[in-house]
Design an enzyme around this catalytic site. Structure first.
Site, PDB file in Angstrom:
ATOM      1  N   HIS A 237       0.723  -1.242   0.039  1.00  0.00           N
ATOM      2  CA  HIS A 237      -0.048   0.064   0.057  1.00  0.00           C
ATOM      3  C   HIS A 237       0.882   1.222   0.074  1.00  0.00           C
ATOM      4  O   HIS A 237       2.177   1.013   0.053  1.00  0.00           O
ATOM      5  CB  HIS A 237      -0.837  -0.008   1.173  1.00  0.00           C
ATOM      6  CG  HIS A 237      -0.014   0.250   2.572  1.00  0.00           C
ATOM      7  ND1 HIS A 237       0.576  -0.673   3.223  1.00  0.00           N
ATOM      8  CD2 HIS A 237       0.126   1.401   3.293  1.00  0.00           C
ATOM      9  CE1 HIS A 237       1.138  -0.381   4.277  1.00  0.00           C
ATOM     10  NE2 HIS A 237       1.031   1.037   4.342  1.00  0.00           N
ATOM     11  N   ASP A 239       0.966   5.218   1.794  1.00  0.00           N
ATOM     12  CA  ASP A 239       0.214   5.897   2.694  1.00  0.00           C
ATOM     13  C   ASP A 239      -0.412   7.150   2.335  1.00  0.00           C
ATOM     14  O   ASP A 239       0.237   7.722   1.094  1.00  0.00           O
ATOM     15  CB  ASP A 239       1.087   6.366   3.975  1.00  0.00           C
ATOM     16  CG  ASP A 239       1.591   5.115   4.715  1.00  0.00           C
ATOM     17  OD1 ASP A 239       1.085   4.116   4.571  1.00  0.00           O
ATOM     18  OD2 ASP A 239       2.811   5.177   5.102  1.00  0.00           O
ATOM     19  N   ARG A 304       6.725  -8.467  16.418  1.00  0.00           N
ATOM     20  CA  ARG A 304       6.885  -7.080  15.724  1.00  0.00           C
ATOM     21  C   ARG A 304       6.222  -6.215  15.916  1.00  0.00           C
ATOM     22  O   ARG A 304       4.729  -6.303  15.721  1.00  0.00           O
ATOM     23  CB  ARG A 304       7.436  -7.316  14.305  1.00  0.00           C
ATOM     24  CG  ARG A 304       7.991  -5.764  13.761  1.00  0.00           C
ATOM     25  CD  ARG A 304       8.290  -6.095  12.312  1.00  0.00           C
ATOM     26  NE  ARG A 304       9.014  -4.997  11.766  1.00  0.00           N
ATOM     27  CZ  ARG A 304       8.099  -3.779  11.293  1.00  0.00           C
ATOM     28  NH1 ARG A 304       6.781  -4.135  11.099  1.00  0.00           N
ATOM     29  NH2 ARG A 304       8.848  -2.925  10.790  1.00  0.00           N
TER      30      ARG A 304
END
Ligand SMILES: O=C(O)CCC(=O)C(=O)O
Ligand SMILES: [Fe+2]
Length: 371
Positions: A237, A239, A304
């Site tokens: 993707h 932002d 993570r």
């Protein structure tokens, strides 16, 4: 409900509200076997792309370097992403905020679901917003904070929410200052000086913030995964923001897509932040700086955590390319529009959004999205 894969659907306060499929699953219950709905086509082996050669790795910019404006400018125009060191944010604060995020995601699922983000809402616990665009699910859960974290923190820890809130508020304050600094560096590197252009980027005539721009802090959790070659932490993707300041901690997983090199890992640098250009910077810079396609891989050994700080205008802000970057007589590459309009187009068309607001014939962004 189809087997294990459908998230957590029973015994939680929202189970009658019709949006339970927006809830992340209890990843603990998926550790023995990754459901098919989480299995993506085999991800390529990227080990050869963990470059250390500076010519083919994401630039690291020392913010105390006297030449910092040029370094930021070059990094933006050549990569659209760079890491920053010597940024002045104490390592202690970054670590403490990360450990508050870890504490949040370690809560039992029933507790986290008390803050489940409604489909039309912006704050709280939930799936990545891009989920709906992909057939497969992501090995990820998120928590979004816009403004004060207090309301949600009270639901999570009724008797003991202040340590979370104090840390988050301090982190937000530091991120806001850092955002101003990075923004001035980027605008400086583009040679922008007119009041009109500064205002477009949310700065007053002397570089001060214009109130009204917004920020969102997104906490991301990627649990360790028994099948890391087939699970996707966050699908590819870009932002939507002007830019994003990301703390990725010590565990690698973030990759950016680079023409000619394919997926390049952004190696964790202790205490550094990753800054990546978003769609808005591509629009305002008239295509000079390009938004960065990125994704997150998961691993078998570690859980993570990352913390992304997005910076955006308010919905009724008019956006268009900086006049300084449009040659006299040329048509700007992107049309003028309200920010609200762009965010709606993005929410509906994801990867195609930039080409839909382009004034050019050619396709401006990846029409066939990489996986
Ligand atoms: O976890 C990461 O490294 C990246 C997160 C991200 O891309 C996002 O929150 O938009
Ligand atoms: Fe992102």
């Amino acid at each position: 409900m189809s087997s294990l894969s459908e998230g957590h659907t029973s015994n939680h306060p929202h189970s009658g509200h019709g949006y339970r499929h927006f809830a992340p699953p209890d990843f603990l219950s998926l550790q023995d076997q990754v459901p098919d709905s989480y299995l993506w086509p085999q991800l390529d082996d990227n080990s050869s792309l963990n470059f250390t050669d500076p010519k083919v790795s994401v630039p690291v910019v020392d913010l105390s370097d006297p030449n910092v404006v040029n370094l930021v400018g070059r990094a933006c125009q050549e990569w659209g992403v760079f890491q920053i060191t010597n940024h002045g944010i104490p390592m202690g604060l970054i670590k403490e905020t990360e450990s508050e995020a870890r504490r949040l995601f370690s809560l039992p699922i029933e507790q986290k679901l008390k803050t489940l983000r409604p489909p039309d809402g912006s704050n709280g616990y939930g799936l990545a917003r891009i989920t709906q665009f992909f057939d497969k699910k992501m090995w990820h859960e998120g928590f979004t904070i816009i403004g004060s974290p207090v309301d949600d923190a009270r639901k999570l820890w009724p008797d003991n929410y202040t340590s979370f809130c104090d840390r988050i508020e301090e982190y937000q304050k530091k991120m806001k200052e850092l955002t101003g600094r990075i923004k001035r560096l980027i605008l400086g590197s583009l040679g922008l000086t007119t009041e009109e252009d500064l205002k477009l980027a949310g700065l007053g005539p002397s570089g001060e913030f214009i109130e009204g721009w917004k920020s969102a802090l997104q906490l991301n959790n990627y649990p360790s995964c028994p099948n890391p070659n087939r699970a996707m932490g966050l699908a590819p993707h870009t932002d939507t923001s002007l830019f994003t300041i990301l703390s990725q901690g010590d565990i690698s997983g973030l990759q950016i897509f680079r023409e000619g090199l394919e997926w390049v890992t952004v190696p964790p640098v202790p205490g550094a932040f990753v800054v990546n250009a978003g769609d808005l910077l591509q629009i305002l810079s008239n295509g000079r700086i390009r938004t960065v396609i990125h994704r997150v891989l998961v691993n078998q050994a570690y859980n993570r955590i990352s913390m992304a700080y997005f910076y955006t205008p308010t919905p009724n802000t008019q956006i268009k390319p900086f006049s300084h970057l449009v040659e006299p007589g040329d048509v700007p590459r992107y049309r003028s529009m309200l920010w609200e309009e762009y965010t709606k187009i993005k929410a509906k068309h994801l990867h195609k959004a930039l080409s839909l607001v382009s004034n050019m014939e050619q396709i401006e962004t990846q029409s066939s999205k990489p996986n």
